[in-house]
Design a protein around this motif. Structure first.
Motif, short mmCIF file in Angstrom:
data_model
loop_
_atom_site.label_atom_id
_atom_site.label_comp_id
_atom_site.label_asym_id
_atom_site.label_seq_id
_atom_site.Cartn_x
_atom_site.Cartn_y
_atom_site.Cartn_z
N PHE A 65 0.83 -1.19 0.00
CA PHE A 65 0.00 0.00 0.00
C PHE A 65 0.87 1.24 0.00
CE2 PHE A 65 -2.72 -3.01 2.60
CZ PHE A 65 -3.52 -3.37 1.52
N PHE A 66 0.34 2.31 -0.59
CA PHE A 66 0.97 3.60 -0.46
C PHE A 66 0.77 4.12 0.95
CE2 PHE A 66 -0.04 4.02 -5.17
CZ PHE A 66 1.22 3.60 -5.52
N PRO A 67 1.62 5.04 1.44
CA PRO A 67 1.42 5.57 2.80
C PRO A 67 0.04 6.15 3.01
CG PRO A 67 3.59 6.16 1.98
CD PRO A 67 2.88 5.51 0.85
N GLU A 68 -0.52 6.83 1.98
CA GLU A 68 -1.86 7.42 2.13
C GLU A 68 -2.92 6.35 2.34
OE1 GLU A 68 0.20 7.90 -0.36
OE2 GLU A 68 0.92 9.96 -0.05
N GLU A 69 -2.80 5.26 1.58
CA GLU A 69 -3.76 4.18 1.72
C GLU A 69 -3.59 3.47 3.05
OE1 GLU A 69 -5.44 0.36 -0.84
OE2 GLU A 69 -3.76 1.56 -1.59
N PHE A 70 -2.33 3.35 3.51
CA PHE A 70 -2.09 2.75 4.83
C PHE A 70 -2.75 3.58 5.91
CE2 PHE A 70 0.41 2.97 8.73
CZ PHE A 70 0.38 1.64 9.15
N GLU A 71 -2.60 4.91 5.84
CA GLU A 71 -3.20 5.79 6.84
C GLU A 71 -4.72 5.64 6.85
OE1 GLU A 71 -1.82 7.74 9.01
OE2 GLU A 71 0.29 7.64 8.43
N ARG A 72 -5.31 5.57 5.67
CA ARG A 72 -6.77 5.46 5.60
C ARG A 72 -7.24 4.14 6.20
NH1 ARG A 72 -10.01 3.03 2.13
NH2 ARG A 72 -8.29 2.54 0.71
N ALA B 257 11.36 6.87 -11.84
CA ALA B 257 10.85 6.93 -10.47
C ALA B 257 9.39 6.54 -10.49
CB ALA B 257 11.03 8.32 -9.87
N CYS B 258 9.01 5.61 -9.60
CA CYS B 258 7.63 5.13 -9.55
C CYS B 258 7.09 5.32 -8.14
CB CYS B 258 7.57 3.65 -9.94
SG CYS B 258 5.90 2.97 -9.97
N ASP B 259 5.79 5.56 -8.05
CA ASP B 259 5.16 5.76 -6.75
C ASP B 259 5.34 4.56 -5.83
OD1 ASP B 259 4.34 8.23 -7.56
OD2 ASP B 259 2.29 7.64 -8.03
N CYS B 260 5.38 3.36 -6.40
CA CYS B 260 5.45 2.17 -5.55
C CYS B 260 6.80 2.01 -4.86
CB CYS B 260 5.16 0.92 -6.39
SG CYS B 260 6.41 0.59 -7.66
N ARG B 261 7.86 2.63 -5.39
CA ARG B 261 9.20 2.59 -4.80
C ARG B 261 9.76 1.16 -4.68
NH1 ARG B 261 11.17 7.53 -5.51
NH2 ARG B 261 9.75 9.13 -4.72
N LEU B 262 9.25 0.23 -5.45
CA LEU B 262 9.73 -1.14 -5.34
C LEU B 262 11.09 -1.33 -5.98
CD1 LEU B 262 6.41 -3.10 -5.95
CD2 LEU B 262 7.67 -2.83 -3.82
N PHE B 263 11.44 -0.50 -6.95
CA PHE B 263 12.79 -0.59 -7.50
C PHE B 263 13.82 -0.21 -6.45
CE2 PHE B 263 16.35 1.82 -9.40
CZ PHE B 263 16.99 0.77 -10.02
N GLU B 264 13.51 0.80 -5.65
CA GLU B 264 14.44 1.21 -4.60
C GLU B 264 14.60 0.13 -3.53
OE1 GLU B 264 13.12 4.82 -6.69
OE2 GLU B 264 12.16 2.99 -5.94
N SER B 265 13.54 -0.64 -3.24
CA SER B 265 13.61 -1.63 -2.18
C SER B 265 14.15 -2.97 -2.67
CB SER B 265 12.23 -1.84 -1.56
OG SER B 265 11.33 -2.37 -2.51
N ARG B 266 13.88 -3.35 -3.93
CA ARG B 266 14.30 -4.65 -4.44
C ARG B 266 15.55 -4.59 -5.29
NH1 ARG B 266 9.39 -7.53 -7.22
NH2 ARG B 266 10.97 -9.17 -7.34
N GLY B 267 15.79 -3.45 -5.93
CA GLY B 267 17.01 -3.30 -6.74
C GLY B 267 16.88 -3.85 -8.15
N ILE B 268 15.66 -4.20 -8.60
CA ILE B 268 15.46 -4.66 -9.98
C ILE B 268 14.33 -3.82 -10.58
CG2 ILE B 268 16.24 -7.01 -9.53
CD1 ILE B 268 13.32 -7.88 -9.41
N PRO B 269 14.34 -3.63 -11.90
CA PRO B 269 13.25 -2.87 -12.54
C PRO B 269 11.91 -3.55 -12.32
CG PRO B 269 15.09 -3.19 -14.05
CD PRO B 269 15.36 -4.06 -12.87
N TYR B 270 10.91 -2.75 -11.97
CA TYR B 270 9.60 -3.30 -11.67
C TYR B 270 8.70 -3.23 -12.90
CZ TYR B 270 6.11 -4.79 -8.28
OH TYR B 270 5.18 -5.52 -7.57
#
Length: 345
Positions: A5-12, A178-191
């Motif tokens: 989830f995005f932080p906004e969706e987590f908060e909701r 740069a993607c909203d999901c930030r999964l490239f930054e956490s996994r290190g592979i193109p999403y």
């Protein structure tokens, strides 16, 4: 995005959960919410963990070590078993390196140019994950696409999930995504979102900004080059160097063994390097001759009785006079003796 989830969706969702069960005054939940950046996946998507979270690495090591240790294990036996486990680790690493360098995967996705480049860049295990992301890109749709100078913005949703969108930003000048999901930054592979953007904009080359050196086939080479002089003589570094040289030698041997001239040249060069290192370590050591080197086998005649011509005609030999050209039935000596004996009677 999907599965996280995005932080906004987590908060909701968090506030809806607290409100539904009337837990706004719960002290433990308030304290837990205060450190949400330390445990909620929505706030950890931009942190690189090398695919290791919580205690998974320790648990993996424990599951391996316990196979070599028992309750009645002595200290000497423990050390021996631990060395066996360490040897198994290193063997598996060399085997993985060999498979990454000398096996070619079958291309299965529709983006074969990108898939082939990924197979050349990433190790075998990481390439499988990258290929899954390329396949997932086929399930994504581009909702909007806007270009402002060098900046490209693409909004993407997933098939049968039109309400869940994410935005990918792409700079044509710097080749950065740069993607909203930030999964490239956490996994290190193109999403998959990035591959969808590349497909839509007809980009057939994975830029260097999307390549994490840790997951590439040349990761060891870059690591060894960064070692400081104070660490150059440690046993750990020696083991890493051994693995790196072994993988390079595998590539060299595979190429040189296919041609006799290449084989002879590389063999002589390796022999020269061995002698150079021996002289550097021990100037008084004897130099080996070229006769000690291994070359192509010499072709020799096989052992055993010499081969005979199956069509050769054997000369006839008399068993009485031992002369060639006739048999005992037509032996001249017997014939003349019979004639004399008949005439006498």
């Amino acid at each position: 995005m999907y599965g996280n989830f995005f932080p906004e969706e987590f908060e909701r969702r968090w506030h809806n959960l607290i409100s539904e069960y009337g837990l706004s005054e719960n002290e433990w939940l308030q304290k837990t919410y205060g450190i949400k950046e330390m445990w909620a996946s929505s706030y950890l998507n931009d942190k690189f963990f090398g695919e290791i979270r919580t205690t998974s690495q320790c648990e993996g090591i424990h599951s391996l070590i316990k196979n070599y240790i028992s309750k009645k294990c002595y200290i000497l036996e423990l050390i021996h078993n631990f060395n066996e486990a360490l040897t198994q680790y290193r063997t598996n690493e060399l085997l993985s390196d060999f498979k990454s360098l000398f096996t070619t995967p079958v291309l299965t996705t529709c983006l074969q140019d990108i898939e082939k480049q990924a197979a050349d860049i990433f190790t075998k295990s990481m390439f499988k994950e990258v290929r899954c992301e390329i396949e997932e890109a086929g399930k994504l749709n581009v909702v909007t696409h806007s270009v402002n100078n060098n900046e490209v913005k693409v909004r993407i949703n997933k098939y049968r999930q039109p309400g869940r969108e994410c935005e990918v930003q792409y700079d044509k000048a710097t080749k950065k995504f740069a993607c909203d999901c930030r999964l490239f930054e956490s996994r290190g592979i193109p999403y998959c979102h990035i591959f969808c953007t590349m497909r839509h904009d007809h980009i057939d080359i994975i830029p260097d900004t999307l390549v994490c050196t840790r997951w590439t086939k040349n990761a060891k080479k870059d690591y060894i080059c960064s070692v400081t002089s104070a660490e150059t003589n440690s046993e750990n570094i020696a083991g890493i160097r051994y693995g790196a040289l072994a993988t390079l030698c595998f590539t060299l041997c595979e190429s040189a063994s296919k041609n006799r001239d290449d084989f002879m040249e590389i063999r002589d060069d390796i022999f020269g390097l061995i002698q150079k290192l021996k002289k550097r370590r021990d100037p008084d050591s004897n130099v080996l001759s070229n006769a000690c080197m291994v070359g192509d086998p010499t072709v020799v005649k096989t052992k055993g009785a010499p081969r005979q011509n199956r069509w050769a005609i054997k000369s006839r030999k008399c068993s009485h006079c031992t002369r060639c050209g006739h048999t005992i039935r037509r032996c001249p000596e017997l014939y003349s003796r019979d004639v004399l004996h008949t005439g006498h009677h």
